[in-house]
Design a protein around this motif. Structure first.
Motif, mmCIF file in Angstrom:
data_model
loop_
_atom_site.group_PDB
_atom_site.id
_atom_site.type_symbol
_atom_site.label_atom_id
_atom_site.label_comp_id
_atom_site.label_asym_id
_atom_site.label_seq_id
_atom_site.Cartn_x
_atom_site.Cartn_y
_atom_site.Cartn_z
ATOM 1 N N PHE A 1 -18.505 -5.359 84.349
ATOM 2 C CA PHE A 1 -18.540 -5.640 83.107
ATOM 3 C C PHE A 1 -17.175 -5.831 82.725
ATOM 4 C CE2 PHE A 1 -17.865 -4.139 78.642
ATOM 5 C CZ PHE A 1 -18.975 -4.876 77.946
ATOM 6 N N HIS A 2 -17.044 -7.086 81.650
ATOM 7 C CA HIS A 2 -15.808 -7.629 81.113
ATOM 8 C C HIS A 2 -14.937 -8.452 82.118
ATOM 9 C CE1 HIS A 2 -12.431 -6.418 78.040
ATOM 10 N NE2 HIS A 2 -12.468 -7.672 78.501
ATOM 11 N N ILE A 3 -15.570 -9.793 82.226
ATOM 12 C CA ILE A 3 -14.846 -10.755 83.270
ATOM 13 C C ILE A 3 -14.398 -11.952 82.538
ATOM 14 C CG2 ILE A 3 -15.163 -11.996 85.243
ATOM 15 C CD1 ILE A 3 -17.550 -9.898 85.756
ATOM 16 N N ASP B 1 -15.715 -14.167 77.763
ATOM 17 C CA ASP B 1 -14.491 -14.864 77.608
ATOM 18 C C ASP B 1 -14.038 -14.662 76.065
ATOM 19 O OD1 ASP B 1 -13.418 -16.310 79.847
ATOM 20 O OD2 ASP B 1 -15.265 -17.111 80.076
ATOM 21 N N HIS B 2 -12.870 -14.706 75.881
ATOM 22 C CA HIS B 2 -12.339 -14.737 74.494
ATOM 23 C C HIS B 2 -12.806 -15.856 73.349
ATOM 24 C CE1 HIS B 2 -9.459 -11.792 75.633
ATOM 25 N NE2 HIS B 2 -8.917 -12.562 76.512
ATOM 26 N N ASN B 3 -13.697 -15.313 72.448
ATOM 27 C CA ASN B 3 -13.915 -16.015 71.391
ATOM 28 C C ASN B 3 -14.555 -17.380 71.745
ATOM 29 O OD1 ASN B 3 -12.685 -14.451 69.129
ATOM 30 N ND2 ASN B 3 -10.799 -14.905 70.309
ATOM 31 N N GLU C 1 -19.400 -12.173 74.890
ATOM 32 C CA GLU C 1 -18.298 -12.653 74.440
ATOM 33 C C GLU C 1 -17.468 -11.581 74.058
ATOM 34 O OE1 GLU C 1 -19.108 -14.725 70.573
ATOM 35 O OE2 GLU C 1 -17.234 -16.090 70.763
ATOM 36 N N GLU C 2 -15.984 -11.873 74.221
ATOM 37 C CA GLU C 2 -15.169 -10.838 73.454
ATOM 38 C C GLU C 2 -14.480 -11.454 72.605
ATOM 39 O OE1 GLU C 2 -11.870 -9.564 76.080
ATOM 40 O OE2 GLU C 2 -11.688 -7.771 75.009
ATOM 41 N N ILE C 3 -14.823 -10.851 71.402
ATOM 42 C CA ILE C 3 -14.358 -11.435 70.128
ATOM 43 C C ILE C 3 -13.049 -10.873 69.230
ATOM 44 C CG2 ILE C 3 -15.187 -12.061 67.956
ATOM 45 C CD1 ILE C 3 -18.072 -11.875 69.119
ATOM 46 N N ASN D 1 -8.266 -5.072 67.857
ATOM 47 C CA ASN D 1 -9.525 -5.019 67.451
ATOM 48 C C ASN D 1 -10.585 -6.034 68.128
ATOM 49 O OD1 ASN D 1 -9.297 -2.892 65.423
ATOM 50 N ND2 ASN D 1 -8.319 -4.673 64.345
ATOM 51 N N HIS D 2 -10.544 -5.911 69.542
ATOM 52 C CA HIS D 2 -11.337 -6.731 70.448
ATOM 53 C C HIS D 2 -12.732 -5.940 70.318
ATOM 54 C CE1 HIS D 2 -7.756 -8.753 72.739
ATOM 55 N NE2 HIS D 2 -7.631 -8.517 71.379
ATOM 56 N N LEU D 3 -13.875 -6.951 70.311
ATOM 57 C CA LEU D 3 -15.171 -6.488 70.469
ATOM 58 C C LEU D 3 -15.908 -7.425 71.490
ATOM 59 C CD1 LEU D 3 -17.222 -4.387 68.582
ATOM 60 C CD2 LEU D 3 -18.139 -6.745 67.789
ATOM 61 N N ILE E 1 -16.789 -1.793 71.818
ATOM 62 C CA ILE E 1 -15.441 -1.795 71.453
ATOM 63 C C ILE E 1 -14.611 -2.049 72.668
ATOM 64 C CG2 ILE E 1 -13.689 -0.433 70.557
ATOM 65 C CD1 ILE E 1 -15.252 0.239 68.173
ATOM 66 N N SER E 2 -13.856 -3.088 72.911
ATOM 67 C CA SER E 2 -13.054 -3.424 74.223
ATOM 68 C C SER E 2 -11.839 -2.197 74.108
ATOM 69 C CB SER E 2 -12.609 -4.649 74.102
ATOM 70 O OG SER E 2 -13.674 -5.577 74.024
ATOM 71 N N HIS E 3 -11.414 -1.915 75.198
ATOM 72 C CA HIS E 3 -9.970 -1.338 75.416
ATOM 73 C C HIS E 3 -9.778 -0.502 74.162
ATOM 74 C CE1 HIS E 3 -8.540 -5.003 73.896
ATOM 75 N NE2 HIS E 3 -9.183 -5.683 74.778
ATOM 76 N N PRO E 4 -10.369 0.687 73.730
ATOM 77 C CA PRO E 4 -9.995 1.128 72.359
ATOM 78 C C PRO E 4 -8.595 1.583 72.286
ATOM 79 C CG PRO E 4 -11.920 2.122 73.052
ATOM 80 C CD PRO E 4 -11.543 1.342 74.241
ATOM 81 N N SER F 1 -13.757 -4.135 83.767
ATOM 82 C CA SER F 1 -12.731 -4.461 84.365
ATOM 83 C C SER F 1 -11.656 -5.508 83.776
ATOM 84 C CB SER F 1 -13.262 -5.529 85.550
ATOM 85 O OG SER F 1 -14.018 -5.006 86.454
ATOM 86 N N ASP F 2 -11.903 -6.124 82.665
ATOM 87 C CA ASP F 2 -11.100 -6.837 82.097
ATOM 88 C C ASP F 2 -10.345 -7.827 82.979
ATOM 89 O OD1 ASP F 2 -10.157 -7.962 79.692
ATOM 90 O OD2 ASP F 2 -9.161 -6.490 79.089
ATOM 91 N N ALA F 3 -11.180 -8.322 83.776
ATOM 92 C CA ALA F 3 -10.730 -9.192 84.882
ATOM 93 C C ALA F 3 -10.256 -10.533 84.457
ATOM 94 C CB ALA F 3 -11.897 -9.227 86.106
#
Ligand SMILES: [Zn+2]
Ligand SMILES: [Zn+2]
Length: 353
Positions: free
Chosen positions: A8-10, A40-42, A65-67, A77-79, A111-114, A197-199
């Motif tokens: 998750f989170h690539i 991907d971001h936004n 999507e990471e927003i 505040n990444h979601l 909620i990404s990387h709190p 992962s936030d790869a």
């Protein structure tokens, strides 16, 4: 139950990752991953979702999507939005509206990387989640493979060490994030925990030395989500995506650092007569309910009840206890690897009311 391994989170080249979806999918197949969540971001990348197959196997590519609000500083505040099929980044600055919109479209929000502290040695700012006034999100990213570097390191030399020897990470989810999760759970919210992962696989150089910091392949062998499905994956893109997302939404999953040992086969459930209550499920308390943990390898096993350690066994591969009272039960397992005690498995909770 059928166990699916999902990473998750690539990030890809569509934002700040360094490879394209299909190149990443090839590496995932080699690592035995069943499903990939691209975030991907936004940007929501359309048209690439579904199974990617080659002669070595197949992997299901799920587009998310990471927003975050790109006009804010620092960019906290990444979601992560999943199961939407379109970008919602235009709502980034209205976080509650964004969460409500994801929910109304039948999607999931994490909620990404709190907790993601600053790393001044590399001019990295704190990008933790701060807006805890929000409600209705599906879960939190309990363990983030990339931001763990920011949690563990405060000097450049230590960061270089991990860049060259990434297998000395990860250690465990940040204590702060675990406390925060338990706090949300004990206050009555059902919050699914996932590992990300936030790869990015960033290319980095220091003098003559060049390195890819945390290659995709490294992430696929470390923090994964093991999702339990009622049925086997069918090979149908949409059907399989739907069953994975729905099991994730229900919390029928656990997080594992598979680098230590494969966690495949871990099970945590509560038996009530002939009924098996799974991770993520709720049930009314009854006398003689049996909590069971099955471990594929011997490990240290901790049963957590309402955010507090309830039972601690230093070496086991099978735990059966009668639970005494209602509570939110979850499991943490630890193993030694490369000379240190490390987090291996973090289950989602079972809610006994
Ligand atoms: Zn992020
Ligand atoms: Zn990210």
């Amino acid at each position: 139950m059928n166990e699916v391994i999902a990473n998750f989170h690539i990030h890809t080249k569509y934002s700040d990752g360094s490879k394209l979806h299909t190149q990443i999918a090839e590496e995932a197949i080699k690592a035995g991953i069943d499903a990939l969540f691209f975030t991907d971001h936004n940007i929501h990348v359309s048209g690439l979702g579904g199974y990617f197959c080659n002669s070595n196997g197949r992997v299901l590519m799920i587009m998310g999507e990471e927003i975050h609000d790109q006009n804010a500083y620092p960019q906290k505040n990444h979601l992560i939005a999943l199961g939407i099929g379109e970008s919602l980044s235009n709502l980034a600055y209205k976080r509650q509206t964004l969460i409500n919109m994801i929910q109304s479209k039948g999607g999931l929000s994490f909620i990404s990387h709190p907790y993601d502290p600053a790393l001044p040695a590399f001019n990295e700012t704190d990008i933790s989640w701060e807006d805890w006034s929000v409600k209705g999100f599906s879960g939190i990213e309990l363990w983030n493979g990339f931001s763990e570097l920011k949690v563990r390191v405060n000097k450049k030399i230590a960061a270089y060490f991990y860049a060259f020897f990434p297998h000395f990470l990860p250690l465990s989810p940040p204590k702060k994030t675990i406390v925060l999760w338990d706090d949300l759970l004990t206050k009555g919210s059902k919050i699914v925990a996932i590992g990300g992962s936030d790869a990015h696989a960033i290319h980095f150089s220091a003098g003559p030395f060049k390195r890819v910091v945390f290659p995709y392949r490294y992430h696929f062998c470390t923090i994964n989500n093991h999702i339990l499905l009622k049925y086997k994956l069918s090979g149908d893109d949409l059907k399989d995506q739907e069953s994975i997302l729905s099991a994730l939404k229900e919390g029928h999953s656990f997080i594992a650092n598979d680098q230590i040992k494969s966690s495949k086969g871990f099970r945590f459930h509560i038996n009530n007569n002939n009924n098996q209550i799974l991770m993520g499920e709720s049930h009314r308390f009854e006398n003689k309910m049996k909590l069971q943990v099955i471990l594929p390898h011997t490990a240290e096993c901790i049963i957590i009840k309402n955010g507090k350690e309830y039972l601690h066994i230093s070496r086991t591969n099978d735990v059966v206890i009668t639970i005494p009272s209602p509570g939110i039960y979850r499991v943490e397992c630890y193993k030694r690897y490369l000379g240190r005690r490390r987090g291996w498995i973090f289950s989602n909770p079972i809610y006994i009311e």
